[in-house]
Scaffold this motif. Structure first.
Motif, PDB file in Angstrom:
ATOM      1  N   GLY A 149      -2.657  23.116  -6.086  1.00  0.00           N
ATOM      2  CA  GLY A 149      -4.109  22.934  -5.658  1.00  0.00           C
ATOM      3  C   GLY A 149      -3.928  23.544  -3.805  1.00  0.00           C
ATOM      4  O   GLY A 149      -3.254  23.881  -2.801  1.00  0.00           O
ATOM      5  N   LEU A 150      -5.921  23.821  -3.932  1.00  0.00           N
ATOM      6  CA  LEU A 150      -5.538  24.328  -1.988  1.00  0.00           C
ATOM      7  C   LEU A 150      -6.623  23.050  -1.718  1.00  0.00           C
ATOM      8  O   LEU A 150      -7.246  22.666  -2.442  1.00  0.00           O
ATOM      9  N   SER A 151      -6.513  22.889  -0.195  1.00  0.00           N
ATOM     10  CA  SER A 151      -7.705  21.675   0.207  1.00  0.00           C
ATOM     11  C   SER A 151      -7.964  22.452   1.716  1.00  0.00           C
ATOM     12  O   SER A 151      -7.799  22.971   2.719  1.00  0.00           O
ATOM     13  N   PRO A 152      -9.274  22.842   1.610  1.00  0.00           N
ATOM     14  CA  PRO A 152     -10.415  23.055   2.359  1.00  0.00           C
ATOM     15  C   PRO A 152     -10.259  22.155   3.963  1.00  0.00           C
ATOM     16  O   PRO A 152     -10.399  23.118   4.626  1.00  0.00           O
ATOM     17  N   SER A 323      -4.151  14.512   8.081  1.00  0.00           N
ATOM     18  CA  SER A 323      -4.636  14.363   7.032  1.00  0.00           C
ATOM     19  C   SER A 323      -5.710  15.033   6.412  1.00  0.00           C
ATOM     20  O   SER A 323      -6.124  15.643   6.518  1.00  0.00           O
ATOM     21  N   ILE A 324      -5.498  14.922   4.425  1.00  0.00           N
ATOM     22  CA  ILE A 324      -6.101  15.222   3.503  1.00  0.00           C
ATOM     23  C   ILE A 324      -6.779  15.030   3.020  1.00  0.00           C
ATOM     24  O   ILE A 324      -5.932  13.602   2.873  1.00  0.00           O
ATOM     25  N   ASN A 325      -8.002  14.824   2.437  1.00  0.00           N
ATOM     26  CA  ASN A 325      -8.733  14.281   2.004  1.00  0.00           C
ATOM     27  C   ASN A 325      -8.961  14.419   0.511  1.00  0.00           C
ATOM     28  O   ASN A 325      -9.114  13.816  -0.535  1.00  0.00           O
ATOM     29  N   GLU A 326      -9.105  15.588   0.303  1.00  0.00           N
ATOM     30  CA  GLU A 326      -9.545  16.454  -1.018  1.00  0.00           C
ATOM     31  C   GLU A 326      -8.871  17.452  -1.132  1.00  0.00           C
ATOM     32  O   GLU A 326      -9.080  17.795  -0.685  1.00  0.00           O
ATOM     33  N   ILE A 327      -7.773  17.553  -2.338  1.00  0.00           N
ATOM     34  CA  ILE A 327      -6.891  18.793  -3.094  1.00  0.00           C
ATOM     35  C   ILE A 327      -7.834  19.306  -4.567  1.00  0.00           C
ATOM     36  O   ILE A 327      -8.125  18.977  -5.237  1.00  0.00           O
TER      37      ILE A 327
END
Length: 449
Positions: A149-152, A323-327
């Motif tokens: 996956g990638l997180s924008p 921190s990342i919220n969406e992948i």
């Protein structure tokens, strides 16, 4: 002889005509084929997301403008609440695209329930050179060695410092990869006396307990195992965090004022007003510094320096302060892999990044930084925000704990505040406070069983 020449001329003309007719027929066939291909591009992209309106506002409407032949169908089984069972939701709704918190990304990657993106990246020669390299490495690590996956967006922190104060007090400026201990030692090189409304502070912070949590996040510490519900708030690493925070508070180098005292946020911030040497902050702090230039009367700008950090003491190339919220990921067995991949490519690509930062600049709001790196904001170089590799382990554990008890961290913070306040005031030793934090945390956890 003349007749032979005329015959050859006629043959050449006839050949040209035949070639023209053939070319016309070929062009017609190609046009027909293109028309068929355009018709074939009418496709449906089924997306699993927590809320349809929020998805369309954030992503869907913009993607539809870029890909008008793609019909987006949003499946939002949880309404306004978080989806707790992504595996079950994927099996039930068969989406082509899903946005995952890091906890579920790791879980589904481990179970081989997602599509490996690297073959698609290689096939399309998709440029990843300007994606946050540390984040790519961490996504691969959490994916068991593969990129699922990638997180924008990636909210990252850095150490901002007032270069003018460092020059005035002849203190060596911070460098990339400093630990919290080194940063707090640096803060103590500045004067710790004077009126609190006019004096210089070594570091802007919000109290011992909050500083402990900042240190814990950087170091990747967790105070409770979400699976066994066993407290772990008395380890050597936690004791070190308690010690660093309480000693820094007692030394008087921390600007702990939380009250705005009737002033605006900009005016009440000692760092923004040029009276604090350092602050650990996200990119949005740069926006506040810009806003102060026009929003604060008689404001005096100062030279800003930015260093990558704080870094984890055991690995100076990593930090928990990202921190990342969406992948964005594609479930294994998805019907429309290419449509989902087009979506992921766009929102992690150069075109979207350019539009995003342009819109933020026009609104004077930098917003959450994209993982597609940008070099600067209003003259500030941003490379320090991308230098350290994120460590998502503690945030994944915190997410698992939050699912079991959404308010448990507040309970832990309350225990922490009570005990460290007594340490700072000299009413309790650090050893006794540590024991109390551990026992209080375990007692609260026992109630969850």
């Amino acid at each position: 002889m003349k007749q032979n020449f005329l015959q050859k001329a006629m043959l050449v003309s006839l050949s040209v005509m035949l070639i023209g007719i053939s070319a016309g027929l070929s062009t017609g066939k190609q046009a027909s084929a293109n028309s068929d291909n355009e018709a074939d591009t009418k496709r449906t992209l089924k997306v699993l997301y927590w809320n349809e309106d929020d998805f369309n506002m954030t992503y869907g409407n913009l993607f539809s403008q870029k890909y008008p032949n793609t019909n987006i169908e949003v499946v939002a089984p949880a309404g306004m609440e978080a989806i707790k069972d992504y595996n079950g939701a994927i099996q039930k709704y068969s989406p082509d695209l899903v946005m995952l918190p890091p906890y579920h990304y790791k879980q589904l990657s481990t179970d081989k329930k997602l599509v490996d993106l690297e073959p698609l990246i290689k096939r399309d020669r998709y440029d990843t050179t300007t994606l946050y390299p540390g984040l790519l490495d961490e996504l691969k690590k959490q994916g068991g060695g593969k990129l699922y996956g990638l997180s924008p967006k990636a909210d990252s922190y850095a150490l901002l410092y007032n270069a003018d104060l460092f020059k005035k007090y002849k203190v060596k400026v911070p460098s990339d990869g400093m630990t919290w201990k080194e940063i707090l030692n640096l803060a103590q090189k500045f004067p710790a006396k004077g009126d609190k409304n006019s004096r210089i502070w070594g570091l802007s912070s919000f109290g011992s307990s909050n500083l402990v949590m900042d240190i814990a996040r950087t170091e990747g510490l967790t105070y409770l195992d979400p699976n066994t519900l066993k407290a772990s708030a008395n380890t050597a690493a936690w004791k070190n965090a308690y010690h660093l925070a309480s000693e820094a508070t007692k030394s008087g180098v921390l600007d702990e004022r939380i009250s705005l005292s009737g002033k605006s946020y900009l005016e009440s911030s000692s760092f923004i007003m040029g009276r604090s040497a350092m602050i650990v902050a996200p990119i949005s702090q740069l926006q506040s510094l810009q806003a102060a230039k026009s929003g604060v009367k008689n404001y005096k700008p100062f030279t800003i320096g930015i260093a990558a950090g704080p870094a984890a003491s055991k690995d100076r190339e990593s930090t928990g302060n990202v921190s990342i919220n969406e992948i964005f990921a594609i479930p294994a067995g998805a019907d429309h892999v290419d449509a989902a991949w087009d979506f992921i490519k766009y929102f992690n690509g150069e075109d979207y990044a350019g539009e995003y930062y342009k819109s933020k600049s026009s609104n004077n709001s930098i917003g959450a930084p994209l993982s597609r790196m940008t070099k600067e904001y209003s003259g500030y170089k941003l490379d320090a925000f991308y230098k350290l590799r994120p460590n998502l382990d503690s945030s994944i554990t915190s997410y698992a704990l939050m699912n079991k008890s959404p308010n448990f961290e507040l309970k832990f913070r309350s225990i922490l505040l009570k005990e460290l306040t007594q340490v700072v005031n000299g009413k309790k030793s650090l050893a006794k406070a540590t024991a109390a934090i551990q026992s209080g945390t375990q007692a609260a956890a026992d109630k969850l069983k």
